[in-house]
Design an enzyme around this catalytic site. Structure first.
Site: not given
Ligand SMILES: *Cc1c(COP(=O)(O)O)cnc(C)c1O
Length: 332
Positions: A33, A243
């Site tokens: 994601k 800046y």
């Molecule tokens: C992002 C996410 C993960 C992964 O979590 P990590 O701590 O990055 O391993 C697993 N399950 C869900 C539902 C998530 O949203």
């Protein structure tokens, strides 16, 4: 433009650490994601495929569509369930079940204590009946742990509740269902035998966020960020740079401008003293530039983002996911 280098060997090394814990590549769903935590969705999907992973997790259908040729199944965390033989959809509420398209493949999220998403424990039977009556295909039951990376016993009671959910679903006669509630930190801390799948995010990218007291599995950061020199100049003592002229040269010095800025997703730290490896950023971060006391043509911004995240009072996830998609990414 800055440059992102993706280290294939380190990525495979990290994945292997988790394969050892879960016993097989098929039990790992790589979480891709948010542009694969800033690493680049397509690049990381292809590398995952090359390594032999068959499962992935993304946020929405658009992400899924751009990488579905690499995987057997993709779990979509936050989109309306539609019929598609390769996609399964997390159902975060009873309303999600009602909205789902007939015959779509779904994974029911149960709230075991995080109170963010998922149906309540006392809605379990209702939810399962609704799934049946709406002709949805139930592929999995899932949950998410709220304190997997903290020094507390919270993870253990949440895990217990998930096991109770599991028994209840099984006793209602549901078969061929996969059960999963572990992210990276959970998988590093707990025995993974009772999980059909782990949803592996930050660990695959090389960060172990557990407190030191746990027996640390060493992971290796996959992403390194680089910037190139744009121009160099001589600053006289007391001349002010950038800046607002916030930086005042304490001596005669040679400084260069590098092509990384907040337009690339780099945090515009104004007062924070942020060090790039060993060099402090001089003055304010511009949209496309930072200034450093260096004459190197190519400079390493970070190999591991942990230290910078700490200095910026945030977590590695945030700095990584903010890195702009338009930064060039190459695999080394
Ligand atoms: C992002 C996410 C993960 C992964 O979590 P990590 O701590 O990055 O391993 C697993 N399950 C869900 C539902 C998530 O949203």
């Amino acid at each position: 433009m800055a440059l992102i280098k993706i280290d294939r060997e380190n990525f495979f090394y990290n994945l292997n650490q988790f394969v050892k814990r879960v016993g097989s590549k098929d039990k790992i769903a790589i979480v891709l994601k948010d542009n694969a935590y800033g690493h680049g969705l397509e690049i990381m999907a292809e590398l995952s495929y090359e390594f032999g992973l068959t499962q992935a997790v993304v946020r929405d259908i658009y992400e899924a569509k751009s990488i579905d040729r690499y995987f057997k199944n993709i779990l979509i965390l936050g989109d309306r369930a539609v019929k598609n033989s390769k996609y399964s959809f997390a159902l975060n509420s009873l309303d999600d079940i009602k909205r789902a398209e007939k015959s779509s493949i779904v994974e029911l999220k149960v709230d075991t204590g995080m109170h963010r998403n998922g149906i309540a424990l006392d809605e379990l039977e209702t939810a399962l009946e609704l799934i049946k009556s709406r002709d949805l295909i139930l592929k999995g039951i899932m949950s998410h742990n709220r304190s997997a990376d903290e020094l507390s016993s919270e993870l253990f009671w949440q895990d217990k509740i998930f096991n109770i959910v599991k028994e209840r679903v099984k006793s209602l006669g549901f078969k061929n269902i996969r059960f999963h509630s572990y992210n990276s930190a959970s998988a590093l801390r707990l025995d993974c035998k009772n999980q059909d799948l782990i949803r592996l995010g930050i660990g695959a990218y090389g960060y172990n966020e557990l407190p030191e007291v746990y027996n640390k599995i060493k992971l290796k950061p996959v992403l390194s960020l680089w910037a190139n020199r744009v121009s160099t100049r001589r600053l006289k003592k007391a001349q002010r740079l950038g800046y607002g002229g916030q930086y005042i040269a304490p001596k005669d010095m040679i400084v260069s401008t590098y092509n990384l800025g907040y337009g690339d997703g780099w945090i515009r730290s104004n007062n924070l003293k942020v060090y790039i490896e060993t060099l402090p950023i001089l003055g304010r971060v511009s949209m496309d530039y930072i200034s450093l006391e260096s004459i190197e043509d190519e400079i390493l911004i970070f190999n591991s983002v942990s230290k910078i995240a700490k200095e910026m009072n945030t977590i590695s996830y945030e700095i990584l996911t903010q890195l702009s998609n338009s930064i060039e990414r190459i695999v080394i």
